[in-house]
Design a protein around this motif. Structure first.
Motif, short mmCIF file in Angstrom:
data_model
loop_
_atom_site.label_atom_id
_atom_site.label_comp_id
_atom_site.label_asym_id
_atom_site.label_seq_id
_atom_site.Cartn_x
_atom_site.Cartn_y
_atom_site.Cartn_z
N ASN A 179 84.69 29.38 92.33
CA ASN A 179 85.75 28.26 92.50
C ASN A 179 86.21 27.91 93.89
O ASN A 179 86.53 28.83 94.59
CB ASN A 179 86.81 28.24 91.19
CG ASN A 179 86.13 28.24 89.99
OD1 ASN A 179 84.96 27.87 89.63
ND2 ASN A 179 87.12 28.58 89.11
N GLU A 180 86.49 26.41 94.04
CA GLU A 180 87.14 26.26 95.13
C GLU A 180 88.44 25.65 94.93
O GLU A 180 88.76 25.03 93.89
CB GLU A 180 86.34 25.28 96.02
CG GLU A 180 84.90 25.77 96.47
CD GLU A 180 84.84 26.60 97.37
OE1 GLU A 180 85.81 26.64 98.14
OE2 GLU A 180 83.67 27.29 97.88
N LYS A 207 90.03 17.62 106.78
CA LYS A 207 89.91 18.88 107.18
C LYS A 207 89.51 19.31 108.55
O LYS A 207 90.25 20.11 109.23
CB LYS A 207 88.65 19.75 106.42
CG LYS A 207 88.91 19.99 104.94
CD LYS A 207 87.80 20.78 104.18
CE LYS A 207 88.16 20.99 102.90
NZ LYS A 207 87.17 21.94 102.24
N GLU A 255 89.49 22.98 95.69
CA GLU A 255 89.23 21.63 95.64
C GLU A 255 89.04 21.22 94.12
O GLU A 255 89.09 20.17 93.51
CB GLU A 255 88.51 20.81 96.53
CG GLU A 255 88.80 20.74 97.98
CD GLU A 255 88.12 22.03 98.86
OE1 GLU A 255 88.27 23.03 98.35
OE2 GLU A 255 87.69 21.87 99.91
N ASP A 256 88.51 22.20 93.50
CA ASP A 256 88.16 22.10 92.09
C ASP A 256 89.22 21.83 91.07
O ASP A 256 88.97 21.32 90.02
CB ASP A 256 87.47 23.35 91.61
CG ASP A 256 86.24 23.46 92.44
OD1 ASP A 256 85.58 22.58 92.89
OD2 ASP A 256 85.46 24.83 92.63
N GLU A 266 92.11 32.02 90.25
CA GLU A 266 91.23 31.32 89.41
C GLU A 266 91.54 31.27 88.01
O GLU A 266 91.40 30.27 87.17
CB GLU A 266 89.62 31.90 89.45
CG GLU A 266 89.01 31.75 90.59
CD GLU A 266 87.71 32.33 90.63
OE1 GLU A 266 86.57 31.56 91.29
OE2 GLU A 266 87.28 33.20 90.19
N GLU A 299 91.31 30.46 101.91
CA GLU A 299 89.94 29.85 101.88
C GLU A 299 89.46 29.54 100.50
O GLU A 299 89.08 28.34 100.28
CB GLU A 299 88.90 30.56 102.74
CG GLU A 299 89.21 30.71 104.27
CD GLU A 299 88.38 31.72 104.76
OE1 GLU A 299 87.56 32.08 104.24
OE2 GLU A 299 88.49 31.92 106.19
N LYS A 300 89.59 30.41 99.68
CA LYS A 300 89.11 30.38 98.69
C LYS A 300 90.11 31.16 97.16
O LYS A 300 90.65 32.26 97.69
CB LYS A 300 87.62 30.87 98.11
CG LYS A 300 86.69 30.33 98.89
CD LYS A 300 85.04 30.57 98.69
CE LYS A 300 84.22 30.00 99.38
NZ LYS A 300 82.70 30.21 99.37
#
Length: 492
Positions: free
Chosen positions: A88-89, A65, A91-92, A116, A109-110
Motif C-alpha cells: 500500500n501507499e 510532490k 495516498e491509498d 497498513e 516513503e511507504k
C-alpha cells in the motif's frame, strides 16, 4: 573503530558553579567515524526555505510532490519487520494532501506493516488493540489518522495521546508538529509532570486540538476544569502495557470517566499483560485486534553476552568502546546511583557521555534528551526511563551494563537500536548472578543471545546514516536550561 579522546575534558555536562557558565560541552559525534575528542556534527544540512505553500495555492492536478523538501533518502538495509507489507501507499488512504506533504517530508516513503493494518481502521472510528514490535512505526500508525480527523474549524480538544514518560511525550509532540506543519492550524500541546502548570493553563486558554500527556498531569488539568475533554473523539494509549500497570491504571480509568461515551480508544504496545484484557472488556467497543508479534525481538538486532565479574565491567566497556564502530550508544543500568557513577567513569576514560534518570529535574532531562537526539554526544547512560518508545535512529549499539530483571524490560531496552527495520547491536554484561536470568529471558523471548566473539562483523550493526532535519521540534520544550552534572562516589 572507536579511539580514546586525546585531550578529554569533562564530557558529562554541567554548570560551573562559580560563574554559572556551561563547561565541557563536547562537539557532536560523527556518523561513522572514530570516537574521538573532536567528532564532526551529525545530521544533514538544513534545507532551504520551502517555497511551496499549502492552502489556497494548491490546485487539483498540481505536481505538488516536486515542491517538497525531502530529507536525504535512507539507503540502509531494512529487515522484514518493516518491509513485509501489502504494497500500500500513503495516498491509498485518501488523506489530506497537506498531511501527505508532512508525511513525505518526514522521510516516510511507504507505510510499515503496523501502519497498513492500523490507519484505515482508525480512520473508520473503530477501537483498536494493536501489538507490534518496538521501532516499527507505531507512532505513525496512530498519529496519521488522528491528525487526518482533526477539524480545525473547532476550537476544542479533539484528541489525547497518553504516554508513560515525559521524554516520549516530547518525542510524540515533535513528530505531530512536523507531520501537521502543512495543515495550517492544527494546535498540538505536550503537557507532563515536572513542568510549570501556569504555562499549561495559558496554552489551554487558547485553541488546542491535540494534547500529548502523561496521565498525572492531564488528570490534574481536567479536574481543575482547565482541560475540557468532554468533546474528545479519540484517545490513544502508547506503550499501553505500561499505562495499564498499577502505577497508572487508576489514573487512566479516571481520565476515561471524563470523556464522551462515543469516544474512540486506540491501544498500542509491544507487550500486553493480562490486565489489558480486563481493561478492554470494560472500555473498548468490539476492538479490532492487530497482532504482528509472531517473533518478539527485532530481526535487525544481533545479541551477544560477555561473561564478566562486577569489577571487570568498566574495563569491558572500555574495550567495547575501543573496538566497536559506534554512531551513538545507550548504556543501561539498574539504578539511578549506578547511572551517575558509570557516567563519571566513562568521562574519566576519555569518552563523551550524557546521563539521564527519573530523579533529575525535568529541565535537565529535556535538555539531555534534546541534545542527545540531535547528536551532540555519542554515549548516553540511563535507567529504564529511556526504554519506552524513544526513537533515536542514530543509535546502533545498546549495552546492558546491568542485565535487566525480566524479559519485558530486556525487549524494550534492546529495541532502542535497530529502529525501523535497520541494523543494531545489543551487548549484555553478564555476571554469575545473571546467568540463570539470561537463560530465562532467552526462553521467554524465544531468542538466542550468543557469547561475544573476539571480533564483531561491522556489517551486523553499521550502515550509512541519514538524519531527518530536526527543525520540527517544539521550541518551548527544546529550550531547556542546563545539563545535570556528574556526581557521587568514585566506587562503582
Amino acid at each position: 573503530m572507536a579511539t580514546r579522546m586525546e585531550n578529554a575534558g569533562p564530557a558529562v555536562m554541567g554548570l560551573n558553579t562559580h560563574n554559572r557558565q556551561f563547561v565541557g560541552q563536547p562537539k557532536a559525534p560523527s556518523q561513522l567515524g572514530p570516537q574521538t575528542a573532536s567528532p564532526q556534527p551529525m545530521g544533514t544540512q538544513k534545507p532551504e526555505t520551502n517555497a511551496f505553500q499549502a492552502g489556497p495555492g494548491i490546485r487539483f492536478g498540481d505536481d505538488w510532490k516536486r515542491s517538497l523538501q525531502l530529507p536525504s533518502k535512507d539507503t540502509r538495509v531494512k529487515t522484514s519487520d518493516v518491509t513485509a507489507t501489502k504494497g500500500n501507499e500513503f495516498e491509498d488512504y485518501c488523506l489530506k494532501r497537506e498531511l501527505l506533504m508532512g508525511i513525505f517530508e518526514m522521510g516516510w516513503e511507504k507505510p510499515s506493516p503496523i501502519q497498513e493494518e492500523s490507519i484505515p481502521i482508525a480512520l473508520s472510528g473503530r477501537d483498536i488493540l494493536a501489538r507490534a514490535k518496538n521501532g516499527t512505526g507505531k507512532s505513525g500508525a496512530y498519529l496519521i489518522p488522528l491528525l487526518e480527523r482533526i477539524d480545525m474549524k473547532k476550537d476544542h480538544i479533539q484528541a489525547i495521546v497518553m504516554v508513560p514518560t515525559r521524554e516520549l511525550a516530547l518525542q510524540v509532540s515533535q513528530i505531530s508538529i512536523q507531520i501537521s506543519k502543512h495543515l495550517g492550524g492544527v494546535k498540538v500541546m505536550a503537557t507532563t509532570g515536572g513542568t510549570n502548570l501556569r504555562d499549561d493553563i495559558m496554552r489551554l486558554d487558547e485553541t488546542v486540538h491535540v494534547v500529548i500527556a502523561t496521565p498525572g498531569r492531564i488528570l490534574d488539568l481536567i479536574k481543575k476544569g482547565i482541560a475540557k475533554v468532554d468533546k474528545v473523539q479519540m484517545m490513544v494509549m502508547d506503550e499501553a502495557d505500561k499505562l495499564l500497570s498499577r502505577d497508572f491504571v487508576v489514573l487512566i480509568e479516571d481520565i476515561i470517566g471524563f470523556l464522551a461515551k462515543n469516544r474512540q480508544i486506540l491501544l498500542y504496545s509491544a507487550t500486553f499483560p493480562i490486565s489489558v484484557q480486563t481493561f478492554m472488556a470494560k472500555h473498548l467497543q468490539k476492538p479490532y485486534e492487530i497482532n504482528l508479534m509472531e517473533e518478539l525481538t527485532l530481526k535487525g538486532i544481533t545479541q551477544y553476552y560477555a561473561y564478566v565479574t562486577e569489577r571487570q565491567k568498566v574495563h569491558c566497556l572500555n574495550t567495547l568502546f575501543s573496538r566497536l564502530q559506534i554512531n551513538q550508544s545507550i548504556i543501561f543500568c539498574n539504578s539511578t546511583q549506578r547511572v551517575e557513577l558509570l557516567a563519571k567513569k566513562i568521562t574519566q576514560l576519555g569518552y563523551s557521555c550524557f546521563y539521564i534518570h527519573a530523579k533529575m529535574m525535568q529541565e535537565y532531562r529535556n535538555r539531555v534528551f534534546h541534545d542527545f537526539r540531535n547528536g551532540l554526544c555519542r554515549n548516553l547512560v540511563c535507567t529504564d526511563l529511556f526504554t519506552r518508545g524513544i526513537d533515536i535512529q542514530a543509535v546502533n549499539v545498546v549495552i546492558n551494563f546491568d542485565f535487566p530483571r525480566n524479559a519485558e524490560t530486556y525487549l524494550h531496552r534492546i529495541g532502542r537500536s535497530g529502529r525501523y527495520g535497520h541494523l543494531g547491536l545489543a551487548i549484555n554484561l553478564i555476571t554469575a548472578e545473571d546467568r540463570f536470568n539470561l537463560k530465562t529471558i532467552e526462553d521467554q523471548l524465544v531468542t538466542d543471545i550468543k557469547p561475544i566473539p573476539g571480533s564483531i562483523d561491522k556489517s551486523l550493526y553499521v550502515a550509512e546514516f541519514h538524519s531527518v532535519d530536526p527543525d520540527c521540534e517544539d521550541e518551548a520544550e527544546a529550550e531547556a536550561e542546563v545539563f545535570k552534572p556528574a556526581g557521587g562516589s568514585d566506587a562503582l
